[in-house]
Design a protein around this motif. Structure first.
Motif, PDB file in Angstrom:
ATOM      1  N   PHE A 178       0.839  -1.200   0.000  1.00 13.61           N
ATOM      2  CA  PHE A 178       0.000   0.000   0.000  1.00 13.61           C
ATOM      3  C   PHE A 178       0.878   1.256   0.000  1.00 13.61           C
ATOM      4  O   PHE A 178       0.678   2.169  -0.798  1.00 13.61           O
ATOM      5  N   CYS A 245     -10.489   3.740   2.218  1.00 18.47           N
ATOM      6  CA  CYS A 245      -9.036   3.941   2.217  1.00 18.47           C
ATOM      7  C   CYS A 245      -8.712   5.191   3.035  1.00 18.47           C
ATOM      8  O   CYS A 245      -9.374   6.219   2.890  1.00 18.47           O
ATOM      9  N   CYS A 265      -6.025  -1.033  -1.908  1.00 20.21           N
ATOM     10  CA  CYS A 265      -6.897   0.049  -2.389  1.00 20.21           C
ATOM     11  C   CYS A 265      -6.805   0.082  -3.902  1.00 20.21           C
ATOM     12  O   CYS A 265      -5.715   0.330  -4.447  1.00 20.21           O
ATOM     13  N   CYS A 268      -5.417   3.649  -5.055  1.00 22.58           N
ATOM     14  CA  CYS A 268      -4.044   4.036  -4.717  1.00 22.58           C
ATOM     15  C   CYS A 268      -2.999   3.060  -5.274  1.00 22.58           C
ATOM     16  O   CYS A 268      -1.858   3.432  -5.504  1.00 22.58           O
TER      17      CYS A 268
HETATM   18 ZN   LIG Z   1      -6.749   4.732  -1.675  1.00 17.96          ZN
END
Ligand SMILES: [Zn+2]
Length: 270
Positions: A178, A245, A265, A268
């Motif tokens: 992430f 998120c 996500c 992202c």
């Molecule tokens: Zn995100």
């Protein structure tokens, strides 16, 4: 200093101590504790304690003869320093005696190990196939890039492969990807050097943050699906399926990769 299980916790205590004997109450661990262990180690001075992957190396080599103990905590093992008079409880299978003190291994499921390694301990076959240590200098984007050129599997699976890098469990793999803004399913071989740089930095930062926040025991570091309450508060994606998120508000998605849950996500992490 009765304390539990961390390599950092036991290292200062063990270093410099003379081994005065061993007490074996149950020999049948993942591999049998060697029957001649007492003869091997008694009288040796512990030169240092280090960690390699899931193994704890107790170096008790001498000038003339290298060697040491290789300890593994398996699924359920823990180590404690106790007064030598402390009565053993069930599942406490092994003691390393250190004069007035002892190092005690408790291992209910008996997947752990206590082995003697003569010679250069780092070359033991159990350790030879292990990948890079994520917090050491050798773990860089260039290393990751070179190590993944033939890997077509998703980067998350590759990141959790101990022959490439050790100690990156499921939680830390999810969180690192992430922070590096990389989709977990991206074939590892397709990552550019720049993205490998970002990922190596994210892995390092994620592990350091976890260590600083109290996930510093070897078990938290290794078995990173364990509930480390400190770090849990700060998860961005792990365990947050359907929640917004924290960066962009898009619902976090969950999928399965190699029998493990992946969280990411979709906005992202392209
Ligand atoms: Zn995100």
């Amino acid at each position: 200093m009765p304390g539990c299980c961390t390599r950092r916790g036991i290292a200062p205590f063990l270093t410099g101590k003379i081994i005065t004997g061993v007490q074996v109450r149950e020999r049948r661990l993942r591999w049998p504790i060697p029957s001649n262990l007492a003869a091997r180690v008694t009288g040796r001075r512990i030169a240092g304690v280090t960690r390699r992957g899931k193994y704890i190396l107790v170096d008790c080599g001498t000038k003339n003869q290298a060697g040491g103990l290789l300890l593994h905590l398996g699924m359920s093992g823990s180590l404690r320093i106790l007064d030598v008079r402390a009565k053993a409880q069930p599942h406490e299978h092994f003691d390393l005696l250190l004069g007035k003190w002892l190092l005690r291994l408790r291992d209910p499921r008996r997947f752990g190990a206590v082995l003697w390694v003569g010679g250069d301990i780092a070359r033991h076959p159990l350790l030879a196939g292990l990948g890079a240590e994520p917090l050491e200098d050798a773990f860089t984007g260039s290393f990751l890039h070179a190590a993944t050129r033939t890997r077509k599997a998703g980067i998350k699976l590759v990141l959790m492969n101990a022959s490439i890098v050790v100690g990156v469990g499921n939680i830390y793999a999810n969180e690192s990807l992430f922070h590096a803004r990389i989709n977990p399913r991206t074939p590892a071989a397709r990552l550019s050097l720049a993205r490998c740089d970002a990922l190596a930095a994210a892995v390092r930062a994620t592990l350091q943050q976890a260590l600083a926040a109290g996930g510093s025991s070897l078990r938290d570091f290794v078995h990173s699906d364990g509930s480390s309450g400190y770090f849990q508060q700060q998860y961005y994606v792990y365990g947050r399926a359907g929640l917004p998120c924290r960066v962009c508000g898009t619902p976090i998605r969950q999928l399965r990769q190699g029998q493990r849950s992946t969280f990411y996500c979709p906005a992202c992490q392209k």
